[in-house]
Design a protein around this motif. Structure first.
Motif, PDB file in Angstrom:
ATOM      1  N   LEU A  18       0.830  -1.198   0.000  1.00  0.00           N
ATOM      2  CA  LEU A  18       0.000   0.000   0.000  1.00  0.00           C
ATOM      3  C   LEU A  18       0.867   1.251   0.000  1.00  0.00           C
ATOM      4  O   LEU A  18       0.626   2.171  -0.772  1.00  0.00           O
ATOM      5  CB  LEU A  18      -0.918  -0.005   1.218  1.00  0.00           C
ATOM      6  CG  LEU A  18      -1.765   1.260   1.419  1.00  0.00           C
ATOM      7  CD1 LEU A  18      -2.777   1.395   0.294  1.00  0.00           C
ATOM      8  CD2 LEU A  18      -2.447   1.236   2.770  1.00  0.00           C
ATOM      9  N   TYR A  19       1.891   1.272   0.863  1.00  0.00           N
ATOM     10  CA  TYR A  19       2.784   2.440   0.916  1.00  0.00           C
ATOM     11  C   TYR A  19       3.502   2.640  -0.416  1.00  0.00           C
ATOM     12  O   TYR A  19       3.661   3.759  -0.880  1.00  0.00           O
ATOM     13  CB  TYR A  19       3.810   2.283   2.038  1.00  0.00           C
ATOM     14  CG  TYR A  19       3.229   2.380   3.422  1.00  0.00           C
ATOM     15  CD1 TYR A  19       2.146   3.206   3.700  1.00  0.00           C
ATOM     16  CD2 TYR A  19       3.760   1.635   4.459  1.00  0.00           C
ATOM     17  CE1 TYR A  19       1.614   3.287   4.972  1.00  0.00           C
ATOM     18  CE2 TYR A  19       3.245   1.714   5.740  1.00  0.00           C
ATOM     19  CZ  TYR A  19       2.161   2.542   5.985  1.00  0.00           C
ATOM     20  OH  TYR A  19       1.645   2.630   7.238  1.00  0.00           O
ATOM     21  N   ALA A  21       3.174   5.894  -2.825  1.00  0.00           N
ATOM     22  CA  ALA A  21       4.382   6.628  -3.197  1.00  0.00           C
ATOM     23  C   ALA A  21       4.504   6.747  -4.716  1.00  0.00           C
ATOM     24  O   ALA A  21       4.865   7.814  -5.235  1.00  0.00           O
ATOM     25  CB  ALA A  21       5.614   5.947  -2.616  1.00  0.00           C
ATOM     26  N   VAL A  22       4.206   5.684  -5.437  1.00  0.00           N
ATOM     27  CA  VAL A  22       4.292   5.720  -6.902  1.00  0.00           C
ATOM     28  C   VAL A  22       3.257   6.684  -7.471  1.00  0.00           C
ATOM     29  O   VAL A  22       3.562   7.492  -8.363  1.00  0.00           O
ATOM     30  CB  VAL A  22       4.125   4.296  -7.485  1.00  0.00           C
ATOM     31  CG1 VAL A  22       3.914   4.332  -8.984  1.00  0.00           C
ATOM     32  CG2 VAL A  22       5.318   3.442  -7.125  1.00  0.00           C
ATOM     33  N   ILE A  23       2.050   6.639  -6.965  1.00  0.00           N
ATOM     34  CA  ILE A  23       1.001   7.553  -7.431  1.00  0.00           C
ATOM     35  C   ILE A  23       1.386   9.000  -7.130  1.00  0.00           C
ATOM     36  O   ILE A  23       1.245   9.885  -7.985  1.00  0.00           O
ATOM     37  CB  ILE A  23      -0.352   7.182  -6.797  1.00  0.00           C
ATOM     38  CG1 ILE A  23      -0.842   5.845  -7.353  1.00  0.00           C
ATOM     39  CG2 ILE A  23      -1.391   8.280  -7.042  1.00  0.00           C
ATOM     40  CD1 ILE A  23      -2.035   5.273  -6.622  1.00  0.00           C
ATOM     41  N   ALA A  24       1.907   9.248  -5.934  1.00  0.00           N
ATOM     42  CA  ALA A  24       2.323  10.604  -5.573  1.00  0.00           C
ATOM     43  C   ALA A  24       3.468  11.083  -6.463  1.00  0.00           C
ATOM     44  O   ALA A  24       3.501  12.249  -6.885  1.00  0.00           O
ATOM     45  CB  ALA A  24       2.729  10.657  -4.105  1.00  0.00           C
ATOM     46  N   PHE A  25       4.410  10.192  -6.776  1.00  0.00           N
ATOM     47  CA  PHE A  25       5.531  10.561  -7.640  1.00  0.00           C
ATOM     48  C   PHE A  25       5.036  10.973  -9.017  1.00  0.00           C
ATOM     49  O   PHE A  25       5.436  12.013  -9.547  1.00  0.00           O
ATOM     50  CB  PHE A  25       6.525   9.403  -7.758  1.00  0.00           C
ATOM     51  CG  PHE A  25       7.577   9.640  -8.804  1.00  0.00           C
ATOM     52  CD1 PHE A  25       8.636  10.501  -8.555  1.00  0.00           C
ATOM     53  CD2 PHE A  25       7.497   9.022 -10.041  1.00  0.00           C
ATOM     54  CE1 PHE A  25       9.590  10.742  -9.521  1.00  0.00           C
ATOM     55  CE2 PHE A  25       8.444   9.256 -11.013  1.00  0.00           C
ATOM     56  CZ  PHE A  25       9.500  10.119 -10.756  1.00  0.00           C
ATOM     57  N   PHE A  26       4.179  10.146  -9.623  1.00  0.00           N
ATOM     58  CA  PHE A  26       3.699  10.467 -10.962  1.00  0.00           C
ATOM     59  C   PHE A  26       2.823  11.722 -10.966  1.00  0.00           C
ATOM     60  O   PHE A  26       2.885  12.521 -11.898  1.00  0.00           O
ATOM     61  CB  PHE A  26       2.954   9.273 -11.576  1.00  0.00           C
ATOM     62  CG  PHE A  26       3.882   8.238 -12.118  1.00  0.00           C
ATOM     63  CD1 PHE A  26       4.703   8.509 -13.200  1.00  0.00           C
ATOM     64  CD2 PHE A  26       3.968   6.989 -11.533  1.00  0.00           C
ATOM     65  CE1 PHE A  26       5.573   7.562 -13.695  1.00  0.00           C
ATOM     66  CE2 PHE A  26       4.830   6.019 -12.017  1.00  0.00           C
ATOM     67  CZ  PHE A  26       5.642   6.311 -13.104  1.00  0.00           C
ATOM     68  N   ALA A  27       2.024  11.908  -9.933  1.00  0.00           N
ATOM     69  CA  ALA A  27       1.206  13.121  -9.859  1.00  0.00           C
ATOM     70  C   ALA A  27       2.086  14.355  -9.754  1.00  0.00           C
ATOM     71  O   ALA A  27       1.847  15.362 -10.429  1.00  0.00           O
ATOM     72  CB  ALA A  27       0.262  13.035  -8.660  1.00  0.00           C
TER      73      ALA A  27
END
Length: 151
Positions: free
Chosen positions: A86-87, A91-97
């Motif tokens: 989940l973390y 983190a991946v979603i936040a990076f791409f956003a």
């Protein structure tokens, strides 16, 4: 230094008026308060205090919503997957956003620069008035507080 012209449709003027209205000021009291803030330094302080108050309350709301979502996801996902998954996903979603937001910011900045160059070439460009932050920087460097003129 010339007077700082505050457009009554600007975001900072509307924010200051909305903050005063939320404190139950009447229209007459708002006009008197704005007239009292007739120099740029007082207007700047009022604007910054209001922005800090808004930022503080938004941070509290985002923190509460984040804590609620964390609780929901940790309970629901813990039964099916490792919490580190989940973390990692967050983190991946936040990076791409963040990456695409920065990319769009620089794209818009380059488009704005190209539009300015086209207007200069056509002879239609008019130099804009200094904004709130640039006026603060100039007044800080010159150690003066210009008067404020409301338009």
């Amino acid at each position: 230094m010339n007077a700082f012209k505050v457009n009554r449709n600007s975001w900072h003027y509307k924010m200051n008026v909305a903050t005063l209205e939320s404190q139950h000021f009447s229209a007459h009291e708002i006009q008197n308060t704005m007239r009292f803030k007739a120099n740029f330094c007082a207007y700047w302080r009022m604007s910054m205090i209001n922005m800090l108050q808004i930022g503080f309350f938004v941070a509290i709301i985002v923190g509460v919503i984040g804590a609620i979502l964390y609780g929901i996801f940790s309970l629901g996902v813990a039964a099916y997957a490792n919490i580190s998954v989940l973390y990692t996903a967050i983190a991946v979603i936040a990076f791409f956003a963040t990456f695409f937001s920065v990319l769009m910011f620089f794209f818009k900045l380059s488009e704005k620069k190209k539009e300015k160059e086209r207007k200069i070439a056509r002879g239609e460009y008019i130099e804009p008035e200094h904004g709130l932050f640039k006026t603060k920087y100039i007044s800080w460097k010159k150690k003066i507080c210009p008067p404020v003129a409301y338009e």
